[in-house]
Design a protein around this motif. Structure first.
Motif, PDB file in Angstrom:
ATOM      1  N   LEU A 107       0.834  -1.202   0.000  1.00  0.00           N
ATOM      2  CA  LEU A 107       0.000   0.000   0.000  1.00  0.00           C
ATOM      3  C   LEU A 107       0.870   1.253   0.000  1.00  0.00           C
ATOM      4  O   LEU A 107       0.595   2.216  -0.722  1.00  0.00           O
ATOM      5  N   ILE A 108       1.922   1.227   0.791  1.00  0.00           N
ATOM      6  CA  ILE A 108       2.835   2.375   0.849  1.00  0.00           C
ATOM      7  C   ILE A 108       3.471   2.613  -0.517  1.00  0.00           C
ATOM      8  O   ILE A 108       3.560   3.741  -0.991  1.00  0.00           O
ATOM      9  N   ASP A 109       3.919   1.522  -1.163  1.00  0.00           N
ATOM     10  CA  ASP A 109       4.501   1.646  -2.497  1.00  0.00           C
ATOM     11  C   ASP A 109       3.502   2.241  -3.485  1.00  0.00           C
ATOM     12  O   ASP A 109       3.852   3.088  -4.315  1.00  0.00           O
ATOM     13  N   SER A 110       2.232   1.801  -3.395  1.00  0.00           N
ATOM     14  CA  SER A 110       1.222   2.279  -4.341  1.00  0.00           C
ATOM     15  C   SER A 110       0.898   3.756  -4.118  1.00  0.00           C
ATOM     16  O   SER A 110       0.586   4.481  -5.060  1.00  0.00           O
ATOM     17  N   LEU A 111       0.974   4.208  -2.873  1.00  0.00           N
ATOM     18  CA  LEU A 111       0.696   5.623  -2.573  1.00  0.00           C
ATOM     19  C   LEU A 111       1.851   6.522  -2.989  1.00  0.00           C
ATOM     20  O   LEU A 111       1.658   7.700  -3.301  1.00  0.00           O
ATOM     21  N   GLY A 112       3.076   5.978  -2.939  1.00  0.00           N
ATOM     22  CA  GLY A 112       4.243   6.733  -3.390  1.00  0.00           C
ATOM     23  C   GLY A 112       4.378   8.075  -2.713  1.00  0.00           C
ATOM     24  O   GLY A 112       4.383   8.175  -1.481  1.00  0.00           O
ATOM     25  N   VAL A 113       4.444   9.136  -3.520  1.00  0.00           N
ATOM     26  CA  VAL A 113       4.669  10.481  -2.974  1.00  0.00           C
ATOM     27  C   VAL A 113       3.518  10.959  -2.104  1.00  0.00           C
ATOM     28  O   VAL A 113       3.658  11.952  -1.388  1.00  0.00           O
ATOM     29  N   ASN A 114       2.373  10.275  -2.164  1.00  0.00           N
ATOM     30  CA  ASN A 114       1.215  10.689  -1.376  1.00  0.00           C
ATOM     31  C   ASN A 114       1.112   9.989  -0.032  1.00  0.00           C
ATOM     32  O   ASN A 114       0.095  10.109   0.651  1.00  0.00           O
ATOM     33  N   VAL A 115       2.146   9.256   0.365  1.00  0.00           N
ATOM     34  CA  VAL A 115       2.150   8.644   1.691  1.00  0.00           C
ATOM     35  C   VAL A 115       2.114   9.751   2.747  1.00  0.00           C
ATOM     36  O   VAL A 115       2.974  10.636   2.749  1.00  0.00           O
ATOM     37  N   PRO A 116       1.139   9.718   3.652  1.00  0.00           N
ATOM     38  CA  PRO A 116       1.108  10.735   4.721  1.00  0.00           C
ATOM     39  C   PRO A 116       2.184  10.433   5.764  1.00  0.00           C
ATOM     40  O   PRO A 116       2.296   9.304   6.229  1.00  0.00           O
ATOM     41  N   GLU A 117       2.962  11.437   6.086  1.00  0.00           N
ATOM     42  CA  GLU A 117       4.077  11.234   7.018  1.00  0.00           C
ATOM     43  C   GLU A 117       3.874  11.978   8.331  1.00  0.00           C
ATOM     44  O   GLU A 117       3.243  13.036   8.386  1.00  0.00           O
ATOM     45  N   LEU A 118       4.453  11.411   9.370  1.00  0.00           N
ATOM     46  CA  LEU A 118       4.553  12.083  10.660  1.00  0.00           C
ATOM     47  C   LEU A 118       5.802  12.940  10.694  1.00  0.00           C
ATOM     48  O   LEU A 118       6.801  12.633  10.028  1.00  0.00           O
ATOM     49  N   ALA A 119       5.768  13.993  11.489  1.00  0.00           N
ATOM     50  CA  ALA A 119       6.967  14.778  11.762  1.00  0.00           C
ATOM     51  C   ALA A 119       7.577  14.224  13.050  1.00  0.00           C
ATOM     52  O   ALA A 119       6.925  14.217  14.094  1.00  0.00           O
TER      53      ALA A 119
END
Length: 394
Positions: free
Chosen positions: A299-311
């Protein structure tokens, strides 16, 4: 009707594929420093060896412009003997294992020297393999060391070292006393001295709150068995040192955690936000947690640049370290900075798993991922910003 339905399905499939492709990062290099070729540690726990020698190879490139291929087997041979001696001295009350830290190759360079790759047998060749495979090797080595360390003798003879050296030489190759390189004869010590580096220039850096900032301490992980001291700085300064190093032509020997699902086998790493990933997956927390690591990574690979990240935060780093969530399971070389089509910045990282993944052995790890998952790293002290060096007194 059937044809219409079929065309609709094809259109949906094409649309999904296009969406996935549009999520794939498109990288623009901000700064890229020179590295040597990609190596393959294969089935051996020697990332610490490969990543740190790669670091020194890049340091030599920066200092002299010369390209070297330094010998990981030499470092492993010397290091495993030293580690065995410590285990025996402590009667087995410490760990003997394949892992190590960036300090081990530095210690080897300082105390034993180094040799080029072709001065010793190619990894795996002594036992009929094409690359390292430590399965049989360590199935002999570990019980041997533990048998010596925990035996009931009142006095040890020195012969256990002779036997251990025989195992090391059989699987790694015998370390040469002298060798010829480019027409000149060297010892390991004179070869190390010829590389153009000052081995006193190297320091390690970390960031935790269980020790005071701006002091040095030995990071408490098992593979840090020599107990070298790392400078403890606030998280923001730990990150600033990496950026300053890269932008000024230096590389960084990074040690940290790649066991997170956000570290994918396709050459990407994101410090993903679990709660936002749940909603993107169309699931609640319970369903997200039930997904296999492979499905999460997919799923992370499929989202690519749109993966929501924590700071990442300082408190979070400390909590993850204290609860064993943040580990030191891998070492790699940070050598550049790139940004994706959305402007997010990533570190360019050289791995030691051969030319694998979408980027042929290179990983793009977001800055958030690296800051969150750094255990410690080695860097040339001249790459550290002047204000930080002043506070540390180096």
């Amino acid at each position: 009707m059937m044809m219409t339905a079929l065309l609709a399905l094809i259109a949906i499939g094409v649309s999904a594929q296009e969406k996935k492709q549009s999520n794939k990062p498109v990288f623009t290099v901000v700064k890229e420093n020179k590295i040597t070729s990609i190596k393959n540690q294969n089935r051996s726990g020697t990332c610490w060896d490969y990543s740190t020698l790669s670091f020194f190879e890049s340091e030599i490139l920066k200092a002299t412009g010369k390209t070297y291929d330094l010998c990981e087997s030499f470092v492993a041979n010397k290091t495993y003997m030293d580690r065995a001696i410590q285990v025996v001295r402590l009667h087995g009350d410490c760990q003997f294992a394949q892992g190590g830290s960036a300090y081990d190759p530095l210690y080897c360079l300082q105390h034993y020297g180094i040799v080029p790759e072709d001065a010793m047998p190619f990894p795996g060749s002594l036992y009929g393999d094409s690359l390292n495979n430590f399965n049989e090797f360590f199935s002999l080595l570990e019980p041997y060391v533990n048998a010596v360390a925990r035996n009931s003798a009142k006095k040890l003879s020195s012969q256990w070292k002779v036997g251990l050296q025989g195992i090391l030489d059989a699987y790694l190759g015998k370390c040469p006393d002298t060798f010829t390189y480019e027409g000149k004869t060297y010892t390991p010590q004179t070869f190390a001295a010829s590389l153009g580096l000052n081995f006193d220039d190297y320091v390690t850096v970390t960031s935790y709150t269980h020790h005071p900032f701006w002091t040095a301490f030995a990071v408490e992980v098992q593979d840090n068995w020599r107990n070298p001291l790392s400078w403890n700085v606030p998280m923001e300064d730990m990150a600033r040192i990496i950026d300053n190093a890269i932008m000024n032509g230096y590389t960084v020997a990074w040690g940290g955690d790649v066991s997170e699902e956000g570290f994918t086998r396709q050459g990407l790493a994101y410090f993903y936000d679990t709660k936002k990933m749940e909603s993107l997956a169309g699931s609640d927390m319970a369903r997200w947690l039930k997904l296999s690591p492979q499905k999460k990574t997919s799923l992370i690979d499929s989202l690519g640049v749109n993966v929501p990240e924590l700071a990442p935060t300082q408190e979070q780093r400390q909590q993850r370290y204290d609860n064993w969530e943040l580990t030191d399971d891998h070492g790699m070389l940070i050598f550049g900075i790139a940004k994706d089509q959305n402007g997010k910045e990533y570190y360019m990282v050289k791995n030691s798993w051969g030319e694998t993944g979408a980027y042929k052995g290179i990983w793009y790890m977001t800055k958030n991922y690296v800051v969150a998952n750094t255990m410690d790293y080695m860097v040339n002290k001249n790459a550290i910003p002047k204000d930080i060096r002043k506070k540390l007194g180096i």
